[in-house]
Motif scaffolding. Structure first.
Motif, PDB file in Angstrom:
ATOM      1  N   PRO A  42      41.773  34.970  37.407  1.00 26.93           N
ATOM      2  CA  PRO A  42      42.065  36.391  37.624  1.00 26.93           C
ATOM      3  C   PRO A  42      41.185  37.261  36.732  1.00 26.93           C
ATOM      4  CG  PRO A  42      44.103  35.145  37.421  1.00 26.93           C
ATOM      5  CD  PRO A  42      42.991  34.214  37.055  1.00 26.93           C
ATOM      6  N   THR A  43      40.734  38.366  37.285  1.00 30.92           N
ATOM      7  CA  THR A  43      39.883  39.276  36.510  1.00 30.92           C
ATOM      8  C   THR A  43      40.683  40.361  35.821  1.00 30.92           C
ATOM      9  OG1 THR A  43      39.497  40.622  38.486  1.00 30.92           O
ATOM     10  CG2 THR A  43      37.909  38.870  38.023  1.00 30.92           C
ATOM     11  N   HIS A  44      41.904  40.596  36.264  1.00 32.35           N
ATOM     12  CA  HIS A  44      42.722  41.646  35.660  1.00 32.35           C
ATOM     13  C   HIS A  44      43.605  41.045  34.574  1.00 32.35           C
ATOM     14  CE1 HIS A  44      45.372  45.110  35.219  1.00 32.35           C
ATOM     15  NE2 HIS A  44      44.583  45.799  36.030  1.00 32.35           N
ATOM     16  N   PRO A  45      43.684  41.647  33.410  1.00 31.94           N
ATOM     17  CA  PRO A  45      44.577  41.113  32.371  1.00 31.94           C
ATOM     18  C   PRO A  45      46.035  41.225  32.798  1.00 31.94           C
ATOM     19  CG  PRO A  45      43.724  43.260  31.724  1.00 31.94           C
ATOM     20  CD  PRO A  45      42.976  42.873  32.951  1.00 31.94           C
ATOM     21  N   VAL A  46      46.872  40.393  32.205  1.00 30.09           N
ATOM     22  CA  VAL A  46      48.298  40.415  32.507  1.00 30.09           C
ATOM     23  C   VAL A  46      48.926  41.662  31.890  1.00 30.09           C
ATOM     24  CG1 VAL A  46      50.504  39.229  32.167  1.00 30.09           C
ATOM     25  CG2 VAL A  46      48.439  37.910  32.672  1.00 30.09           C
ATOM     26  N   ASP A  47      49.682  42.379  32.681  1.00 37.62           N
ATOM     27  CA  ASP A  47      50.363  43.584  32.223  1.00 37.62           C
ATOM     28  C   ASP A  47      51.735  43.201  31.681  1.00 37.62           C
ATOM     29  OD1 ASP A  47      51.528  46.017  31.801  1.00 37.62           O
ATOM     30  OD2 ASP A  47      51.545  46.638  33.908  1.00 37.62           O
ATOM     31  N   GLU A  48      51.841  43.065  30.381  1.00 35.82           N
ATOM     32  CA  GLU A  48      53.094  42.642  29.765  1.00 35.82           C
ATOM     33  C   GLU A  48      54.192  43.690  29.919  1.00 35.82           C
ATOM     34  OE1 GLU A  48      53.418  39.709  28.774  1.00 35.82           O
ATOM     35  OE2 GLU A  48      51.343  39.018  28.479  1.00 35.82           O
ATOM     36  N   VAL A  75      48.499  36.038  42.918  1.00 37.00           N
ATOM     37  CA  VAL A  75      47.738  36.396  41.716  1.00 37.00           C
ATOM     38  C   VAL A  75      48.258  37.705  41.142  1.00 37.00           C
ATOM     39  CG1 VAL A  75      45.459  37.011  40.815  1.00 37.00           C
ATOM     40  CG2 VAL A  75      45.675  35.153  42.478  1.00 37.00           C
ATOM     41  N   ALA A  76      48.491  38.681  42.006  1.00 30.27           N
ATOM     42  CA  ALA A  76      48.993  39.972  41.548  1.00 30.27           C
ATOM     43  C   ALA A  76      50.390  39.852  40.948  1.00 30.27           C
ATOM     44  CB  ALA A  76      48.998  40.964  42.709  1.00 30.27           C
ATOM     45  N   ASP A  77      51.206  38.964  41.487  1.00 31.71           N
ATOM     46  CA  ASP A  77      52.543  38.739  40.929  1.00 31.71           C
ATOM     47  C   ASP A  77      52.444  38.258  39.486  1.00 31.71           C
ATOM     48  OD1 ASP A  77      55.338  38.776  41.232  1.00 31.71           O
ATOM     49  OD2 ASP A  77      55.408  36.665  41.807  1.00 31.71           O
ATOM     50  N   PHE A  78      51.399  37.480  39.193  1.00 30.66           N
ATOM     51  CA  PHE A  78      51.153  36.996  37.831  1.00 30.66           C
ATOM     52  C   PHE A  78      50.573  38.096  36.939  1.00 30.66           C
ATOM     53  CE2 PHE A  78      47.638  35.076  35.215  1.00 30.66           C
ATOM     54  CZ  PHE A  78      48.436  34.743  34.121  1.00 30.66           C
ATOM     55  N   THR A  79      49.531  38.765  37.390  1.00 34.36           N
ATOM     56  CA  THR A  79      48.853  39.725  36.519  1.00 34.36           C
ATOM     57  C   THR A  79      49.670  40.992  36.287  1.00 34.36           C
ATOM     58  OG1 THR A  79      47.606  40.595  38.401  1.00 34.36           O
ATOM     59  CG2 THR A  79      46.552  38.874  37.082  1.00 34.36           C
ATOM     60  N   THR A  80      50.591  41.321  37.188  1.00 34.48           N
ATOM     61  CA  THR A  80      51.475  42.471  36.935  1.00 34.48           C
ATOM     62  C   THR A  80      52.623  42.113  35.996  1.00 34.48           C
ATOM     63  OG1 THR A  80      52.700  41.974  38.980  1.00 34.48           O
ATOM     64  CG2 THR A  80      50.981  43.683  39.097  1.00 34.48           C
ATOM     65  N   GLY A  81      52.673  40.854  35.561  1.00 35.10           N
ATOM     66  CA  GLY A  81      53.647  40.447  34.559  1.00 35.10           C
ATOM     67  C   GLY A  81      54.956  39.928  35.085  1.00 35.10           C
ATOM     68  N   TRP A  82      55.040  39.707  36.414  1.00 33.18           N
ATOM     69  CA  TRP A  82      56.315  39.302  36.999  1.00 33.18           C
ATOM     70  C   TRP A  82      56.452  37.791  37.135  1.00 33.18           C
ATOM     71  CZ3 TRP A  82      60.365  42.521  38.004  1.00 33.18           C
ATOM     72  CH2 TRP A  82      60.104  43.884  37.865  1.00 33.18           C
ATOM     73  N   GLU A  83      55.397  37.048  36.955  1.00 29.96           N
ATOM     74  CA  GLU A  83      55.460  35.593  37.093  1.00 29.96           C
ATOM     75  C   GLU A  83      54.703  34.944  35.947  1.00 29.96           C
ATOM     76  OE1 GLU A  83      56.932  32.567  37.789  1.00 29.96           O
ATOM     77  OE2 GLU A  83      57.409  33.827  39.518  1.00 29.96           O
ATOM     78  N   ASN A  84      55.124  33.714  35.601  1.00 32.75           N
ATOM     79  CA  ASN A  84      54.510  32.989  34.489  1.00 32.75           C
ATOM     80  C   ASN A  84      53.160  32.402  34.878  1.00 32.75           C
ATOM     81  OD1 ASN A  84      56.690  33.310  32.580  1.00 32.75           O
ATOM     82  ND2 ASN A  84      57.860  31.895  33.843  1.00 32.75           N
ATOM     83  N   ASP A  85      52.432  31.926  33.880  1.00 31.52           N
ATOM     84  CA  ASP A  85      51.116  31.333  34.082  1.00 31.52           C
ATOM     85  C   ASP A  85      51.275  29.855  34.413  1.00 31.52           C
ATOM     86  OD1 ASP A  85      48.497  30.501  34.056  1.00 31.52           O
ATOM     87  OD2 ASP A  85      47.980  31.519  32.188  1.00 31.52           O
ATOM     88  N   GLY A  86      51.053  29.513  35.672  1.00 30.38           N
ATOM     89  CA  GLY A  86      51.226  28.131  36.102  1.00 30.38           C
ATOM     90  C   GLY A  86      50.129  27.189  35.658  1.00 30.38           C
TER      91      GLY A  86
END
Length: 553
Positions: free
Chosen positions: A92-98, A524-535
């Motif tokens: 992913p190119t977008h950082p995770v939004d905590e 991917v967006a579900d992960f980078t928006t902070g709603w899902e963990n890093d698999g």
């Protein structure tokens, strides 16, 4: 997945007599934002559950929509070779939004997230396959004639969902991560893309079988299992749509609710049961609650009759194909399909998917365990009665037969519990702890690996039970959640007194399938928006690995 902190949700649902939840590794709390819409749609369907070769839905006037239309054509085979993650990585190119500034339950936020690149990835060099030994020493040199014993794919945690079911809990994703996924309506196409990818992999690197990891479906519903099996088997047509015949993008074969022709696996597949396969939302005993055929949506479900398919509450149109499947009926249904997918007559009689199968021409035996419990709770359960009546005798027989064993189940050792979770389920005081299970397996020198899923992340760790035989434990991530990967696993006899278990992750190939690609982008967006963990797990030593273990005597 593991169960999240759901006390506020459970209080709400208990009051409404309609509790639902999806489990998560995340530890979140608080009320979900008020982003839901109320609907009072009353259109229903009637009659028997549909055959898998016809449309499974009707329109608002309850008239047949697609039984007379020409069948769609399956997608063409993929050109090979399939890149594995030791060759190419999608990052992913977008950082995770905590801070979770965007809420993907809201259609406008989904559009904003995609426009701002939350779903974007870049391709880069792959990660090497890292050799690992049980004692962290350097591995020995291979012998003069290493031999491949088996090669197979581990496909785990598809969690194929009827995302229009009134049993869903989509509005409570903030409390229980995984209760809603923006890509959930696309998972049928993502699974079909996975099948195409496996078939292309099989052309260049022949596979013996595909081993499921459990949580194949999401909510123990009949229609979910029908869709799942139809996609793996290559049914003439599958339509992952319930009740009203939705068409978010007008026209055939161009959105996630249109019927399509799955390609079907070119290799045999073997069934493993997970908690979502037999429990409501992977957590609640289905016998405790009414069928999800129709009724009020209390926790929130999706309405594809509105732009963006927002979460709604209220009266949900009926569909008899949504009926819950009890575990014995599910096991019998799988056993009666095709070659039975590993399910034996003894497993059907038991009503649980405990069985073994051998890799022809090798000493390898695969031992499938059912670790989910029908009494509720998302975590795994193993009791002494299981050891005495099933597991112990099966492993003893493997010793007598000179077989080396891969034990496989949905839950890994660290996901075992006493059958109860936050007051849900039935507590069994005699349940094995993770340590007791490891010590038990360590009593068998012929066990080389415990292969599992459930955590939705890549893992590979040595198990070193005190006074026992060391072995490996490996976990494969979810096809559904980021990074939406599978593992190709090879077992080699290195001809030097050692075996190696070589495991490499690989991505879906979605060429020619924009619906599957959009689903993966949403994951991917579900992960980078902070709603899902890093698999992807904690590091490279959990992903592409070559695990060394002494050859059993």
């Amino acid at each position: 997945m593991s169960f999240g902190r759901l006390v506020p949700v459970l209080l709400v649902l208990a009051a409404c007599n309609s509790p639902t939840a999806s489990d998560s590794d995340s530890d979140t709390s608080g009320d979900a934002p008020d982003t839901t819409t109320t609907t009072t749609a009353t259109s229903t369907t009637t009659g028997e559950p549909p055959e898998p070769t016809t449309s499974s839905t009707t329109d608002d006037d309850s008239t047949s929509t697609s039984t007379t239309e020409p069948l769609p054509e399956p997608l063409a085979p993929l050109p090979g070779p399939v890149p594995l993650t030791d060759e190419e990585l999608r990052t992913p190119t977008h950082p995770v939004d905590e801070d979770k500034l965007l809420d993907l339950r809201v259609p406008a936020d989904v559009e904003k997230a995609l426009a701002e690149g939350y779903g974007d990835v870049e391709l880069g060099p792959g990660e090497p396959v890292l050799p690992r030994t049980l004692d962290d020493q350097e591995p020995p040199a291979p012998g003069p004639a290493p031999k491949l014993l088996t090669r197979f794919v581990h496909l785990a945690d598809t969690q194929l969902a009827d995302d229009e079911s009134p049993a869903r809990l989509a509005a409570f994703d903030e409390v229980s991560g995984g209760a809603f996924r923006p890509q959930e309506g696309h998972v049928c196409h993502m699974l079909n893309a996975g099948v195409r990818t496996i078939n292309a992999l099989h052309v260049d690197t022949p596979l013996d079988f595909v081993l499921l990891g459990g949580d194949n479906t999401d909510n123990a519903q009949s229609n979910e299992l029908e869709w799942f099996m139809g996609i793996l088997n290559g049914a003439p047509v599958v339509e992952c749509d319930s009740a009203i015949d939705d068409d978010p993008v007008p026209g055939p074969d161009n959105d996630q609710k249109d019927r399509f022709a799955p390609v079907g696996l070119d290799v045999p597949w073997r069934w493993v049961t997970g908690n979502h396969d037999i429990l409501r939302q992977g957590t609640f005993a289905i016998l405790d609650f009414s069928e999800p055929i129709e009724g009020e949506s209390v926790g929130g479900t999706r309405d594809y009759g509105q732009p963006g398919a927002p979460i709604v509450k209220g009266t949900v149109p009926a569909d008899p194909a949504r009926a819950f499947l009890e575990e014995p009926d599910q096991v019998a249904l799988v056993a009666g399909d095709g070659d039975g997918h590993g399910i034996t007559a003894a497993a059907v009689e038991l009503g649980r998917a405990f069985y073994t199968f051998d890799v022809e021409g090798t000493p390898l035996r695969i031992f499938v365990l059912s670790t989910a419990t029908i009494t509720g709770a998302s975590l795994g359960l193993i009791r002494p009665v299981d050891l005495e009546n099933i597991i112990g005798p099966t492993l003893d027989q493997a010793v007598a037969d000179g077989k080396w064993v891969i034990v496989t189940s949905h839950h890994r050792s660290g996901s075992l519990s006493n059958g109860q979770e936050f007051g849900i389920g039935t507590k069994f005081d005699d349940a094995l702890t993770p340590e007791q299970w490891r010590e038990f397996l360590g009593g068998y020198d012929n066990v080389i690996m415990h292969l599992a899923a459930h955590t939705h992340r890549l893992m590979a760790e040595p198990m070193l039970p005190a006074g026992g035989h060391p072995y490996w434990e490996m976990v494969t991530p979810s096809l559904n959640d980021f990074p939406s990967q599978m593992r190709m696993i090879e077992v080699w006899d290195q001809d030097n007194g050692s075996l190696t278990i070589r495991a490499r992750a690989f991505d879906l190939v979605t060429d020619g399938d924009p619906i599957a690609e959009h689903g993966r982008t949403l994951a991917v967006a579900d992960f980078t928006t902070g709603w899902e963990n890093d698999g992807r797990g904690t590091g490279p030593d959990q992903r592409n690995v070559e695990l060394w273990i002494p050859t059993p005597d």
